[in-house]
Write a protein that holds these residues in place. Structure first.
Motif, PDB file in Angstrom:
ATOM      1  N   GLY A 413       0.816  -1.146  -0.104  1.00 46.18           N
ATOM      2  CA  GLY A 413       0.125   0.127   0.172  1.00 46.18           C
ATOM      3  C   GLY A 413       0.763   1.262  -0.054  1.00 46.18           C
ATOM      4  N   PRO A 414       0.285   2.394   0.469  1.00 43.28           N
ATOM      5  CA  PRO A 414       0.795   3.619   0.570  1.00 43.28           C
ATOM      6  C   PRO A 414       2.133   3.582   1.607  1.00 43.28           C
ATOM      7  CG  PRO A 414      -1.224   4.134   0.275  1.00 43.28           C
ATOM      8  CD  PRO A 414      -1.361   2.659   0.587  1.00 43.28           C
ATOM      9  N   ARG A 415       2.801   4.815   1.557  1.00 43.73           N
ATOM     10  CA  ARG A 415       4.038   4.751   2.353  1.00 43.73           C
ATOM     11  C   ARG A 415       5.024   4.036   2.264  1.00 43.73           C
ATOM     12  NH1 ARG A 415       0.370   5.366   8.263  1.00 43.73           N
ATOM     13  NH2 ARG A 415      -0.925   7.068   7.601  1.00 43.73           N
ATOM     14  N   SER A 416       4.972   3.598   1.011  1.00 46.05           N
ATOM     15  CA  SER A 416       6.269   2.754   0.743  1.00 46.05           C
ATOM     16  C   SER A 416       6.312   1.431   1.296  1.00 46.05           C
ATOM     17  CB  SER A 416       7.461   3.295   0.642  1.00 46.05           C
ATOM     18  OG  SER A 416       7.564   4.285  -0.386  1.00 46.05           O
ATOM     19  N   SER A 417       4.988   0.961   1.731  1.00 48.62           N
ATOM     20  CA  SER A 417       4.962  -0.486   2.627  1.00 48.62           C
ATOM     21  C   SER A 417       4.601  -1.503   1.927  1.00 48.62           C
ATOM     22  CB  SER A 417       4.037   0.046   3.826  1.00 48.62           C
ATOM     23  OG  SER A 417       2.704   0.026   3.117  1.00 48.62           O
ATOM     24  N   MET A 418       5.369  -2.367   1.700  1.00 51.17           N
ATOM     25  CA  MET A 418       5.138  -3.615   1.183  1.00 51.17           C
ATOM     26  C   MET A 418       5.828  -4.791   2.193  1.00 51.17           C
ATOM     27  SD  MET A 418       5.326  -5.397  -2.577  1.00 51.17           S
ATOM     28  CE  MET A 418       6.995  -5.000  -3.009  1.00 51.17           C
ATOM     29  N   ALA A 419       4.953  -5.890   2.552  1.00 47.92           N
ATOM     30  CA  ALA A 419       5.645  -6.816   3.448  1.00 47.92           C
ATOM     31  C   ALA A 419       4.883  -8.225   3.499  1.00 47.92           C
ATOM     32  CB  ALA A 419       5.466  -6.299   4.979  1.00 47.92           C
ATOM     33  N   LEU A 420       5.552  -9.130   3.812  1.00 50.27           N
ATOM     34  CA  LEU A 420       5.191 -10.687   3.683  1.00 50.27           C
ATOM     35  C   LEU A 420       4.845 -10.973   5.141  1.00 50.27           C
ATOM     36  CD1 LEU A 420       4.474 -13.240   2.038  1.00 50.27           C
ATOM     37  CD2 LEU A 420       6.815 -13.723   2.240  1.00 50.27           C
ATOM     38  N   TYR A 421       3.610 -11.560   5.564  1.00 50.02           N
ATOM     39  CA  TYR A 421       3.563 -11.797   6.770  1.00 50.02           C
ATOM     40  C   TYR A 421       3.048 -13.270   6.771  1.00 50.02           C
ATOM     41  CZ  TYR A 421       2.651  -6.830   7.408  1.00 50.02           C
ATOM     42  OH  TYR A 421       2.578  -5.493   7.550  1.00 50.02           O
ATOM     43  N   ASP A 422       3.189 -14.001   7.990  1.00 53.25           N
ATOM     44  CA  ASP A 422       2.521 -15.168   8.359  1.00 53.25           C
ATOM     45  C   ASP A 422       1.204 -15.474   9.542  1.00 53.25           C
ATOM     46  OD1 ASP A 422       2.652 -18.078   9.360  1.00 53.25           O
ATOM     47  OD2 ASP A 422       4.762 -18.183   9.271  1.00 53.25           O
ATOM     48  N   VAL A 423       0.469 -15.725   8.681  1.00 55.90           N
ATOM     49  CA  VAL A 423      -0.693 -15.799   9.495  1.00 55.90           C
ATOM     50  C   VAL A 423      -1.225 -16.642  10.629  1.00 55.90           C
ATOM     51  CG1 VAL A 423      -2.187 -15.023   7.150  1.00 55.90           C
ATOM     52  CG2 VAL A 423      -1.998 -17.340   7.840  1.00 55.90           C
ATOM     53  N   ARG A 424      -0.096 -17.734  10.783  1.00 59.69           N
ATOM     54  CA  ARG A 424      -0.100 -18.535  11.700  1.00 59.69           C
ATOM     55  C   ARG A 424      -0.004 -17.640  13.049  1.00 59.69           C
ATOM     56  NH1 ARG A 424       4.341 -22.966   9.695  1.00 59.69           N
ATOM     57  NH2 ARG A 424       5.133 -20.999   8.966  1.00 59.69           N
ATOM     58  N   TRP A 425       0.496 -16.563  13.033  1.00 60.81           N
ATOM     59  CA  TRP A 425       0.769 -15.884  14.304  1.00 60.81           C
ATOM     60  C   TRP A 425      -0.740 -15.060  14.559  1.00 60.81           C
ATOM     61  CZ3 TRP A 425       4.476 -16.430  17.309  1.00 60.81           C
ATOM     62  CH2 TRP A 425       5.745 -16.904  16.882  1.00 60.81           C
ATOM     63  N   LEU A 426      -1.543 -15.264  13.904  1.00 63.37           N
ATOM     64  CA  LEU A 426      -3.033 -14.664  14.149  1.00 63.37           C
ATOM     65  C   LEU A 426      -3.661 -15.143  15.480  1.00 63.37           C
ATOM     66  CD1 LEU A 426      -4.687 -13.913  10.742  1.00 63.37           C
ATOM     67  CD2 LEU A 426      -3.772 -12.193  12.225  1.00 63.37           C
ATOM     68  N   GLY A 427      -4.474 -14.400  16.178  1.00 62.38           N
ATOM     69  CA  GLY A 427      -5.346 -14.878  17.276  1.00 62.38           C
ATOM     70  C   GLY A 427      -4.483 -15.441  18.476  1.00 62.38           C
ATOM     71  N   ARG A 428      -3.111 -15.191  18.570  1.00 59.15           N
ATOM     72  CA  ARG A 428      -2.411 -15.598  19.919  1.00 59.15           C
ATOM     73  C   ARG A 428      -2.347 -14.358  20.619  1.00 59.15           C
ATOM     74  NH1 ARG A 428       2.649 -19.324  17.865  1.00 59.15           N
ATOM     75  NH2 ARG A 428       1.421 -20.693  16.641  1.00 59.15           N
ATOM     76  N   GLY A 429      -3.151 -14.294  21.872  1.00 58.06           N
ATOM     77  CA  GLY A 429      -3.256 -13.186  22.653  1.00 58.06           C
ATOM     78  C   GLY A 429      -2.273 -13.184  23.587  1.00 58.06           C
ATOM     79  N   ARG A 430      -2.034 -11.911  24.154  1.00 54.72           N
ATOM     80  CA  ARG A 430      -1.031 -11.426  25.055  1.00 54.72           C
ATOM     81  C   ARG A 430      -1.567 -11.504  26.413  1.00 54.72           C
ATOM     82  NH1 ARG A 430       1.919  -5.927  23.810  1.00 54.72           N
ATOM     83  NH2 ARG A 430      -0.052  -5.183  23.981  1.00 54.72           N
TER      84      ARG A 430
END
Length: 545
Positions: A413-430
């Motif tokens: 997206g804008p702000r020159s931001s492009m990244a690859l994420y791993d969705v296995r980290w979703l939903g892990r509460g702190r």
């Protein structure tokens, strides 16, 4: 001689093992092999001096050594480094896949283009689809949207060198007209996207109205034997046009559309100003419950117009869920492993662009204007979706989302931001987090990027081209073609996020910021080519071999 960090006393030797000083003794009276004998102390002093001089000489020589030019070539250099055992990042050997991916990218050459615009006037291409077309004749086809109200189409004829060549085509196919065809829409219409649904062999056209009103998705259905090697006209002969409208005030603007895979009961999904909509069995309905219309979002608002100002964490209205506003990007997620994961939600309020492949028919990715990336599971009711468990933030508006492999998500997206994420980290509460998230009952650890792309340049554009050549195609870890806001296009490796040599693609300077990019393999070709929408032209870049 005293060791480093200890006081050097003239006439004394410091033994680091015994941690004490000894008087330097004449070699004739000192015990045999004593470290403090005058002869041994002198010998060690000379060895230390020679070692220091050797280190200094190696340092100076390292400054004069230059990398061989042969090693800079992706093919020769990559293979030589692998044979020599040269290690890459992390101490691993240079992977052969990365070498081949860079060879492919560096070998892309300009192969001509197709002019889809009428002879007079100027054009701005906002959407494009390139496909296989007529497999028997080896002709590709291209469809493009210009100035938001003209749908154009043309064949893509190529010669024996895979270059686009209309003179060659006129001699080879004398009975085929290679003039581009056009289909005009009303002045009030805004055509935002054109895609092709492979399972049903239908061309999909998404549009809305400038002054508000129902959003519409058209299905252009050609004769059974012609698809998709057919053109569009203002009055297409033998082509059935089916229109599906979303009535009421559920949405007024379509930002993006994506065809569904063959295993899905849907025809397509689309992102609007008030969430996701779906086309199923010719009927256009809301896929997610639309949120209340917010002040400052007039009907028919254009994509480039900024949203109202919000707080830094986008929690200005806790009653509005992320998937109930502008959705910038959508895709069917390529997930084939763990069905117990609960991908079910998004996070603030904006769905603006879409992209799909042969993904899972029940798992959707959605990127929002507020910068949330949502993973939605259609097997669970929308009431079960929570922003805290099934969304993660990106550094900017998520104008593009693409699934990568089994767990990866590419976001740009804008702000020159492009990244690859791993969705296995979703939903892990702190545990022990402070205040709970208003949208999902508890904060989560932030999902940090696995790979970042520091050379990507896009300061403020939402409508800007991007497409992915996934790892399973066999070209290294995968290649990302991304348009920059300086009217150029760059190629990036998904392995480390570095920009790679793109051959002739690096020399492209378009007439405006490129909004359409697509990787596609045409009939008779062994390698995929990159198609770039530049003004009124669709330009082709493919491997030279």
């Amino acid at each position: 001689m005293a060791a480093t960090g200890n006081l050097e006393i003239p006439g004394y030797y410091y033994d680091s093992a015994k941690r004490k000083y000894f008087r330097i003794e004449d070699s004739r009276t000192a015990p045999v092999g004593a470290a403090w004998s005058a002869q041994n102390v002198k010998r060690r002093a000379l060895e230390e001096k020679e070692q220091a001089e050797r280190q200094e000489r190696m340092r100076r020589e390292a400054l004069t050594v230059k990398r061989a030019r042969a090693l800079q070539a992706p093919l020769l250099g990559g293979l030589l480094m692998r044979e020599a055992g040269v290690t890459g990042r992390g101490g691993d050997a240079v992977p052969i896949g990365e070498t081949m991916g860079k060879v492919f990218a560096g070998g892309l050459r300009a192969k001509g283009g197709v002019n889809l615009w009428p002879p007079a006037g100027s054009a701005a291409m906002s959407s494009m689809w390139v496909g296989g077309g007529d497999e028997r004749r080896g002709l590709g086809v291209a469809y493009a949207v210009f100035n938001e109200r003209l749908l154009a189409s043309s064949y893509i004829p190529r010669d024996t060198k895979e270059c686009i060549n209309f003179s060659y085509a006129a001699q080879t196919y004398p009975n085929i007209s290679f003039q581009p065809r056009h289909r005009w829409y009303w002045a009030e219409s805004v055509v935002t996207s054109v895609k092709f649904h492979e399972p049903s062999l239908r061309l999909l056209v998404a549009r809305h109205y400038k002054s508000g009103g129902p959003v519409t998705i058209e299905q252009l259905i050609p004769p059974s034997d012609a698809t998709p090697a057919w053109m569009v006209d203002s009055d297409p002969s033998g082509i059935d046009v089916q229109m599906a409208e979303l009535r009421g005030d559920s949405a007024n603007t379509i930002y993006a559309m994506e065809p569904a895979p063959a295993s899905s009961p849907l025809t397509c999904i689309a992102g609007t100003d008030r969430g996701l909509i779906q086309l199923r069995d010719g009927e256009l309905t809301c896929l997610t419950p639309p949120g209340p219309r917010r002040g400052g979002y007039p009907a028919g608002r254009r994509l480039h117009q900024p949203p109202p100002r919000r707080s830094r964490h986008h929690h200005a209205d806790p009653d509005i869920l992320p998937w109930q506003r502008d959705v910038l990007s959508v895709a069917f997620f390529h997930h084939h492993h763990n069905n117990n994961i609960n991908p079910a939600s998004s996070s603030s309020s904006s769905l603006l662009s879409s992209s799909t492949g042969a993904g899972h028919p029940d798992l959707l990715l959605a990127g929002t204007r507020s910068g949330h990336v949502c993973l939605l599971d259609l097997r669970t009711p929308p009431a079960a979706w929570t922003a805290a468990r099934n969304t993660f933030p990106h550094a900017s508006s998520a104008a593009h989302v693409r699934p990568v492999g089994a767990w990866g998500v590419l976001v740009a997206g804008p702000r020159s931001s492009m990244a690859l994420y791993d969705v296995r980290w979703l939903g892990r509460g702190r545990a022990g987090a402070g205040s709970a998230s208003s949208a999902g009952g508890g904060r989560c650890w932030p999902t940090l990027p696995v790979v970042e792309f520091p050379a990507y340049r896009n300061a403020a554009h939402l409508q800007i081209g991007l497409d992915l050549l996934p790892p399973e195609t066999g070209y290294g870890a995968g290649l990302v073609a991304a348009a920059h806001d300086d009217r150029t296009v760059g190629l990036y490796s998904l392995g480390d996020g570095a920009r790679v040599d793109g051959g002739d693609v690096d020399g492209l300077e378009a007439s405006a910021v490129v909004r359409c990019l697509m990787w596609q393999t045409l009939p008779g070709e062994k390698h995929p080519g990159l198609f770039v929408g530049d003004g009124q032209w669709i330009r082709k870049y493919s491997f030279w071999a």
